[in-house]
Scaffold this active site. Structure first.
Site, PDB file in Angstrom:
ATOM      1  N   LYS A   9      -5.928   0.055  10.566  1.00 43.77           N
ATOM      2  CA  LYS A   9      -5.251  -1.092  10.004  1.00 43.77           C
ATOM      3  C   LYS A   9      -3.923  -1.176  10.279  1.00 43.77           C
ATOM      4  O   LYS A   9      -3.485  -2.299  10.558  1.00 43.77           O
ATOM      5  CB  LYS A   9      -5.262  -0.545   8.136  1.00 43.77           C
ATOM      6  CG  LYS A   9      -6.594  -0.462   7.611  1.00 43.77           C
ATOM      7  CD  LYS A   9      -6.204  -0.059   6.093  1.00 43.77           C
ATOM      8  CE  LYS A   9      -5.640   0.988   5.929  1.00 43.77           C
ATOM      9  NZ  LYS A   9      -6.547   2.162   5.961  1.00 43.77           N
ATOM     10  N   ARG A  84      -4.914  -1.272  -3.175  1.00 42.05           N
ATOM     11  CA  ARG A  84      -5.961   0.018  -2.773  1.00 42.05           C
ATOM     12  C   ARG A  84      -6.673   0.334  -3.861  1.00 42.05           C
ATOM     13  O   ARG A  84      -7.610   1.332  -3.852  1.00 42.05           O
ATOM     14  CB  ARG A  84      -5.003   1.181  -2.161  1.00 42.05           C
ATOM     15  CG  ARG A  84      -5.412   1.986  -1.143  1.00 42.05           C
ATOM     16  CD  ARG A  84      -4.361   2.710  -0.546  1.00 42.05           C
ATOM     17  NE  ARG A  84      -4.476   3.629   0.545  1.00 42.05           N
ATOM     18  CZ  ARG A  84      -4.060   3.314   1.702  1.00 42.05           C
ATOM     19  NH1 ARG A  84      -3.020   2.367   1.952  1.00 42.05           N
ATOM     20  NH2 ARG A  84      -4.272   4.230   2.521  1.00 42.05           N
ATOM     21  N   ARG A 121      -4.840  12.649  15.600  1.00 46.14           N
ATOM     22  CA  ARG A 121      -3.456  11.922  15.237  1.00 46.14           C
ATOM     23  C   ARG A 121      -2.455  13.029  14.636  1.00 46.14           C
ATOM     24  O   ARG A 121      -1.381  13.387  14.932  1.00 46.14           O
ATOM     25  CB  ARG A 121      -3.313  10.895  14.485  1.00 46.14           C
ATOM     26  CG  ARG A 121      -1.779  10.331  13.980  1.00 46.14           C
ATOM     27  CD  ARG A 121      -1.944   8.943  13.207  1.00 46.14           C
ATOM     28  NE  ARG A 121      -2.446   9.112  11.866  1.00 46.14           N
ATOM     29  CZ  ARG A 121      -2.658   8.185  10.790  1.00 46.14           C
ATOM     30  NH1 ARG A 121      -2.312   6.991  11.366  1.00 46.14           N
ATOM     31  NH2 ARG A 121      -3.106   8.369   9.595  1.00 46.14           N
ATOM     32  N   ARG A 127       1.445  14.792  11.338  1.00 47.48           N
ATOM     33  CA  ARG A 127       1.588  13.914  10.001  1.00 47.48           C
ATOM     34  C   ARG A 127       0.826  14.982   8.941  1.00 47.48           C
ATOM     35  O   ARG A 127      -0.300  15.589   9.198  1.00 47.48           O
ATOM     36  CB  ARG A 127       0.760  12.799  10.047  1.00 47.48           C
ATOM     37  CG  ARG A 127       1.598  11.582   9.379  1.00 47.48           C
ATOM     38  CD  ARG A 127       0.931  10.340   9.580  1.00 47.48           C
ATOM     39  NE  ARG A 127       0.010  10.074   8.555  1.00 47.48           N
ATOM     40  CZ  ARG A 127      -0.260   8.781   7.967  1.00 47.48           C
ATOM     41  NH1 ARG A 127       0.022   7.589   9.165  1.00 47.48           N
ATOM     42  NH2 ARG A 127      -1.112   8.425   7.231  1.00 47.48           N
ATOM     43  N   ARG A 138      -8.884  12.005   1.314  1.00 44.46           N
ATOM     44  CA  ARG A 138      -8.516  10.622   1.399  1.00 44.46           C
ATOM     45  C   ARG A 138      -9.889   9.689   1.651  1.00 44.46           C
ATOM     46  O   ARG A 138      -9.835   8.474   1.052  1.00 44.46           O
ATOM     47  CB  ARG A 138      -7.785  10.395   2.848  1.00 44.46           C
ATOM     48  CG  ARG A 138      -6.318  10.778   2.525  1.00 44.46           C
ATOM     49  CD  ARG A 138      -5.533  11.011   3.790  1.00 44.46           C
ATOM     50  NE  ARG A 138      -5.357   9.903   4.758  1.00 44.46           N
ATOM     51  CZ  ARG A 138      -4.928   9.834   5.944  1.00 44.46           C
ATOM     52  NH1 ARG A 138      -4.825  11.141   6.549  1.00 44.46           N
ATOM     53  NH2 ARG A 138      -4.565   9.068   6.702  1.00 44.46           N
TER      54      ARG A 138
END
Ligand code: B4P
Length: 181
Positions: A9, A84, A121, A127, A138
């Protein structure tokens, strides 16, 4: 821009917003910036984000309504990561009317590819929500809370599906094709 975590996204939204010349408004980026700057909002959002849960609706919605009211959003915007859940979609309509979103672009990617991308990532960027356990949460949160929006936008004829597997330029080409059709 709709899709599970890791679907691309943010990656595609950034390119698309630049190509069209409208602001790219990512709630994830806005929240991370609040956390990094240790604002009130950032302090309230941090634990939810680190657990891979949604930040409470009232916090995120107030942030989005404020952002959409700024001058640069007057001629259009690309919302990335919001709404969301159905309550957020309803708040957007309450604040700006039924036509607030012209199109919902859904990036479709299977779960194993999503986990691989996000773990990578996590290793590259550190992160804190890109660890395997948090990623699995998630994905579960997406299925439970965000996926119902697919039907919501589809039933009003405002959903466009894009295959999110492939190289970043290939997927961008598909996005442009869908918008042109
Ligand atoms: P987000 O920042 O929206 O995080 P995300 O869902 O992981 O998407 P992101 O845009 O970062 O990843 P992308 O798919 O582009 O949200 C983070 C957190 O903020 C949420 O968990 C929640 O706590 C909170 N939050 C945000 N919005 C909220 C809201 N509305 N309400 C409540 N809470 C909210 O890319 C992922 C990776 O894949 C990247 O490394 C990228 O390089 C890679 N990639 C992209 N395209 C690829 C491709 N084609 N091939 C291979 N890799 C690719």
């Amino acid at each position: 821009m709709l899709g599970p975590p890791g679907a691309g996204k943010g990656t595609q939204a950034e390119r698309l917003a630049r190509a069209i010349g409208i602001p790219h408004l990512s709630t994830g980026d806005m929240l991370r910036s609040n956390v990094a700057n240790n604002t009130d909002l950032g302090r309230q959002a941090k634990a939810f984000m680190e657990a891979g849960d949604l930040v409470p609706d009232e916090l995120v919605t107030a942030m989005v309504i404020d952002r959409l009211g700024q001058d640069d959003a007057a001629c259009g915007y690309l919302l990335d990561g919001y709404p969301r859940n159905p309550a957020q979609a309803g708040s957007l309509v309450d604040a700006f009317g039924e036509d607030v979103l012209e199109l919902a672009l859904l990036l479709e990617v299977d779960a194993e590819e999503l986990v691989q991308r996000l773990v990578l990532r996590g290793q590259e960027q550190g992160r804190s929500d890109d660890t395997e356990d948090v990623i699995r949460n998630r994905l579960a949160v997406y299925e439970e809370q965000t996926a119902p929006l697919v039907e919501y936008y589809e039933s009003s004829g405002r959903l466009a599906r894009v295959d999110g597997l492939g190289t970043i330029p290939e997927i961008f080409g598909r996005v442009i094709e869908v918008l042109a059709s």
